[in-house]
Write a protein that holds these residues in place. Sequence first.
Motif, short mmCIF file in Angstrom:
data_model
loop_
_atom_site.label_atom_id
_atom_site.label_comp_id
_atom_site.label_asym_id
_atom_site.label_seq_id
_atom_site.Cartn_x
_atom_site.Cartn_y
_atom_site.Cartn_z
N GLN A 1 -85.61 27.06 -19.41
CA GLN A 1 -86.96 26.61 -19.72
C GLN A 1 -87.77 26.26 -18.47
O GLN A 1 -88.98 26.48 -18.42
N ILE A 2 -87.12 25.70 -17.48
CA ILE A 2 -87.84 25.18 -16.30
C ILE A 2 -88.06 26.23 -15.23
O ILE A 2 -89.10 26.25 -14.57
N GLU A 3 -87.11 27.13 -15.03
CA GLU A 3 -87.22 28.08 -13.91
C GLU A 3 -88.49 28.92 -13.96
O GLU A 3 -89.15 29.10 -12.92
N PRO A 4 -88.91 29.45 -15.13
CA PRO A 4 -90.15 30.24 -15.13
C PRO A 4 -91.37 29.43 -14.69
O PRO A 4 -92.28 29.97 -14.06
N ILE A 5 -91.39 28.14 -15.01
CA ILE A 5 -92.51 27.30 -14.58
C ILE A 5 -92.44 27.07 -13.07
O ILE A 5 -93.44 27.18 -12.36
N ALA A 6 -91.23 26.77 -12.57
CA ALA A 6 -91.07 26.52 -11.14
C ALA A 6 -91.46 27.73 -10.30
O ALA A 6 -92.02 27.58 -9.21
N ARG A 7 -91.18 28.94 -10.80
CA ARG A 7 -91.44 30.16 -10.05
C ARG A 7 -92.83 30.74 -10.31
O ARG A 7 -93.17 31.78 -9.75
N SER A 8 -93.61 30.11 -11.16
CA SER A 8 -94.91 30.66 -11.53
C SER A 8 -95.96 30.38 -10.46
O SER A 8 -95.72 29.64 -9.49
N SER A 9 -97.13 30.95 -10.64
CA SER A 9 -98.24 30.66 -9.75
C SER A 9 -98.83 29.30 -10.13
O SER A 9 -98.48 28.72 -11.15
N GLY A 10 -99.76 28.82 -9.33
CA GLY A 10 -100.33 27.50 -9.58
C GLY A 10 -99.91 26.54 -8.50
O GLY A 10 -98.88 26.72 -7.85
N ASP A 11 -100.70 25.51 -8.31
CA ASP A 11 -100.36 24.57 -7.25
C ASP A 11 -99.20 23.68 -7.67
O ASP A 11 -98.78 23.67 -8.83
N ALA A 12 -98.69 22.96 -6.71
CA ALA A 12 -97.46 22.19 -6.93
C ALA A 12 -97.65 21.09 -7.97
O ALA A 12 -96.73 20.80 -8.74
N VAL A 13 -98.82 20.46 -8.00
CA VAL A 13 -99.05 19.39 -8.98
C VAL A 13 -98.98 19.96 -10.39
O VAL A 13 -98.35 19.37 -11.28
N ARG B 1 -97.47 22.72 -11.43
CA ARG B 1 -96.11 23.16 -11.76
C ARG B 1 -95.18 21.99 -12.00
O ARG B 1 -94.42 21.97 -12.97
N LEU B 2 -95.22 20.98 -11.13
CA LEU B 2 -94.31 19.85 -11.28
C LEU B 2 -94.62 19.07 -12.55
O LEU B 2 -93.71 18.61 -13.23
N SER B 3 -95.90 18.91 -12.87
CA SER B 3 -96.23 18.18 -14.09
C SER B 3 -95.74 18.92 -15.32
O SER B 3 -95.21 18.30 -16.28
N ALA B 4 -95.87 20.25 -15.32
CA ALA B 4 -95.39 21.03 -16.45
C ALA B 4 -93.86 21.01 -16.52
O ALA B 4 -93.29 20.95 -17.62
N MET B 5 -93.21 21.06 -15.38
CA MET B 5 -91.75 20.98 -15.35
C MET B 5 -91.26 19.64 -15.88
O MET B 5 -90.31 19.56 -16.66
N ALA B 6 -91.92 18.58 -15.45
CA ALA B 6 -91.53 17.24 -15.89
C ALA B 6 -91.71 17.08 -17.39
O ALA B 6 -90.87 16.50 -18.09
N LEU B 7 -92.81 17.62 -17.89
CA LEU B 7 -93.08 17.52 -19.33
C LEU B 7 -92.03 18.27 -20.13
O LEU B 7 -91.46 17.73 -21.08
N ARG B 8 -91.75 19.50 -19.75
CA ARG B 8 -90.78 20.30 -20.52
C ARG B 8 -89.39 19.70 -20.40
O ARG B 8 -88.65 19.64 -21.40
N HIS B 9 -89.02 19.24 -19.22
CA HIS B 9 -87.73 18.58 -19.03
C HIS B 9 -87.59 17.39 -19.98
O HIS B 9 -86.56 17.23 -20.66
N THR B 10 -88.62 16.58 -20.06
CA THR B 10 -88.55 15.38 -20.88
C THR B 10 -88.57 15.72 -22.36
O THR B 10 -87.86 15.07 -23.16
N GLN B 11 -89.33 16.71 -22.76
CA GLN B 11 -89.32 17.14 -24.16
C GLN B 11 -87.93 17.57 -24.58
O GLN B 11 -87.46 17.22 -25.68
N ILE B 12 -87.25 18.32 -23.73
CA ILE B 12 -85.91 18.78 -24.07
C ILE B 12 -84.95 17.59 -24.15
O ILE B 12 -84.13 17.50 -25.07
#
Length: 227
Positions: free
Chosen positions: A77-89, A91-102
Amino acid sequence: MVSAQQNPAEMSGGESREEILQAAAELFMEFGYAATSIDAVAQRLGATKGRIYHHYRSKADLFFDVQVAAMTRLTDQIEPIARSSGDAVERLSAMALRHTQILLKELPMQKVAVQGLERHLLEASAAAKRLRSVVKMRDDYEQMFVEVIDDGIRAGSFVDLPARLLSKPFFGALNWATVWYSQRRLQSEAAIDDIAHTLAAYALRGLLKDSNDEAARATPLFQYHLG
């Protein structure tokens, strides 16, 4: 025996194995490793011990595969977000959200993974190789966050401290939910998502430079598309 590099859900007897892993994760979460037995897993499933032993030769093997299943789920779930385009803020916010949802929605299995396994199995020399493999999965997962944090530091968005150091309190804020959170009966998906948003935003603000704090509150968690 299932390799630590294999996804347990992809092995033979997929649905049966998934049921076993879920039941085992619930018992490990409720009673701990030492107090959980193959008999207890079979009883939780309303099955015979033979059904469990068809897939797992020992409790340690079962415990490892709960770890593998949980880490594979997070990584997928997280790797596609980490490797996607977009600035670090973003990507990290989306990664944190998905991590916590899981974590919140799949609590038994994820709680077992987050709490780690070394203290249970370090004395079992036969488990050392598998232990190293599972620990590497966890380290590789954390490294994705470290790399995005490092990108944010270089861009001037995050505080200027070592990325790996910053990742520790960041994960601590998110993963502590496995200690205090208990899903209430009939709690809605929306209510769980609200908790995940709050925790992810809180963890992110700890990394941001003061000048970016207001912007972080307003946009990234809610505007980044998770698919």
